[in-house]
Scaffold this motif. Sequence first.
Motif, short mmCIF file in Angstrom:
data_model
loop_
_atom_site.label_atom_id
_atom_site.label_comp_id
_atom_site.label_asym_id
_atom_site.label_seq_id
_atom_site.Cartn_x
_atom_site.Cartn_y
_atom_site.Cartn_z
N ARG A 159 -33.20 -9.82 33.28
CA ARG A 159 -33.44 -9.75 31.92
C ARG A 159 -34.71 -9.85 30.96
O ARG A 159 -35.42 -8.78 30.86
CB ARG A 159 -32.85 -10.93 31.44
N LEU A 160 -35.57 -11.02 31.96
CA LEU A 160 -36.81 -10.83 31.77
C LEU A 160 -37.12 -9.18 32.17
O LEU A 160 -38.58 -8.88 31.56
CB LEU A 160 -37.50 -11.86 32.57
N ASN A 161 -37.06 -9.12 33.10
CA ASN A 161 -37.33 -6.82 33.99
C ASN A 161 -37.59 -6.44 32.56
O ASN A 161 -38.32 -5.71 32.65
CB ASN A 161 -36.70 -7.09 35.15
N LEU A 184 -36.62 -6.83 30.04
CA LEU A 184 -38.27 -7.23 28.23
C LEU A 184 -39.77 -6.77 28.92
O LEU A 184 -40.25 -6.33 28.43
CB LEU A 184 -38.24 -8.40 28.28
#
Lengths: 214, 398
Positions: free
Chosen positions: B310-312, B314
């Motif tokens: 998910r962070l990737n 974003l």
Amino acid sequence: MTIRFEKMIPLPMLEQDTSGSEVWEAEALLLHQEKRYVVEAASGRGKTSLLSIIYGIRSDYRGKVFLDDRDLSTFTLKDWSLLRKEKLSFIFQGLELFDDLTGLENIRLKNNLTGYHKDERILEMAQLLGVDSFLKRKAGILSFGQQQRMAIIRALCQPFDFLLADECFSHMDHENSLRAYKLILEECEIRGAGLILTSLNETGLPKADLNLKI
Amino acid sequence: MRLLYQILWKDHSRAHLLGAFLGTLAGFVLLLAGIQFYMDIKGILSDNRDLLDPEYIVINKKVNIGQTLGLSRVGFKPDEIEEIRGQPFADQVAPFISNEFPVSAYTENERFPDFFTDLFFEAIPDEFIDVKSEEWQWDLEKGTIPVIIPQDYLNLYNFGFAPSQGLPQIPKGIISMVNFKLRLQGQVRGNYDDYQGRIVGFSNRVNSIMVPLDFLEWANQKYGYFKKSDPAQLILVSKNPTDPSIIRFLEERGYDTIREKLKSSRMNIILKFILSFLVIVAAIIIGLAFLVFLLSLQLMISRSSEKIRRLNKLGFHYREISRPYILLLLLLMAGITALSLLFTSLLAGQLHHRAETWSMDVSSSLHGIIYGTALGLILLISIANIGAILISTKKLCK
């Protein structure tokens, strides 16, 4: 920024009937930054695939995709992370919020990365969408409609050339959808950015520049 | 990026990390303490030999009444030397050569009392001698004869003779500065030469007055007139001094050696063996703890894999995503370094305290190598872990 497809089709779509599609059947398709595209279709027509391929989180396709004449397949992880910070923003259909963080923290996570908006503007946007009173609540306990609005605000916390919005009004009433759409258009205007918006059905939203049949 | 840490640290397994932390800490203390004590004991036994160094054994025939009466000879006959050479435990054997002419030493110095004594010399090849000195060279031009005497002689004087006679004790450095004359006498009356003598070192290995082999060969040629006798002592090198067949062989043949020395060096070896064993055990513990570390961090990452993806999405780069894991690792490593050095120095202080009552000199502070080992290992573990963290976060990113 321009986005150009050359005979591009996601591998799973090959098994489907794509006749009549202006996207999957096109020899070449060019998307311009100054335009707003709306892709309306029933589910299973590859709307999310289209956006995911542009955003680099899917690479199972045939053909070629170019961002500013650069082949997507040549992008490195570093390129992608820069692109996602500065050129492309995505409102995910699945939202991709962190349930354990509050709405505000979710928004800040992105805003800290880009340093784009001041806290006041975040609050202002939340007020515009009617979720300012939920900012301090954990995202996991918000309604899906409220979460969608948090995700929209988060996606606006960065510079971009294209905003990819994947069914981002699906759980909002008409009035809220209109307000959110207005905010999105405003923010696109400020950046001179293009918009690609997918939707399941007639949204009843003010006309886009171009409706793409997929 | 406080939020990033908040997100990714949530999925740690406290029990795993604590286990890995304590395991590595225990391994480190064991290892560092082992090395610290090894260095100390090495200093105490002070023969500067390593565990795998070969043992030098000086052997002679037992003196019996027959020899006193002149019925049998005390020397080793050539066939006896050959027999010893043929033993599996004897890697090298060299006979002692002795002087075949009268030698005497005297002083001619105002600062020292006059002194005259008859003397003997023995010589073996240089590689058997435990004193390494640049002065250990015979040069006819200079005319100075370097001499090595047993450490025991000096001890005998300093701790036995001098105190009882009210004489001052003499440190090693001063003895080397004493100049004395050596008179080598040929067979014809009046055929003698005086040379300058100098003590260049003290041997723990050889209980004799040693001169360089090339000098003695030359001098025997020039002055020698005694009937050539068989060598009274042999020096043999054994790579495996713990081999019990050495002692058995010596007993069977009626040969003698300085048992105590053999025994103490064996004790030395056993001690070093125990410490080496300790170090090996510590290394195994550290190795296992390292694995637990690696696995708990990997588990933490795989538990967070959804969040990392998910962070990737974003826009976070995998290096940014790795940072919380690397920081956690480095914090734990810093803790291990600090605590293990603390515990080891506490142990060293304790041992120093105890050893003082046995009047043994054990250093209370840590040896430099301890810091080096700790830092080196920490660096190694950290680098390996950081590499693994980067690889596994990268795998999750697109």
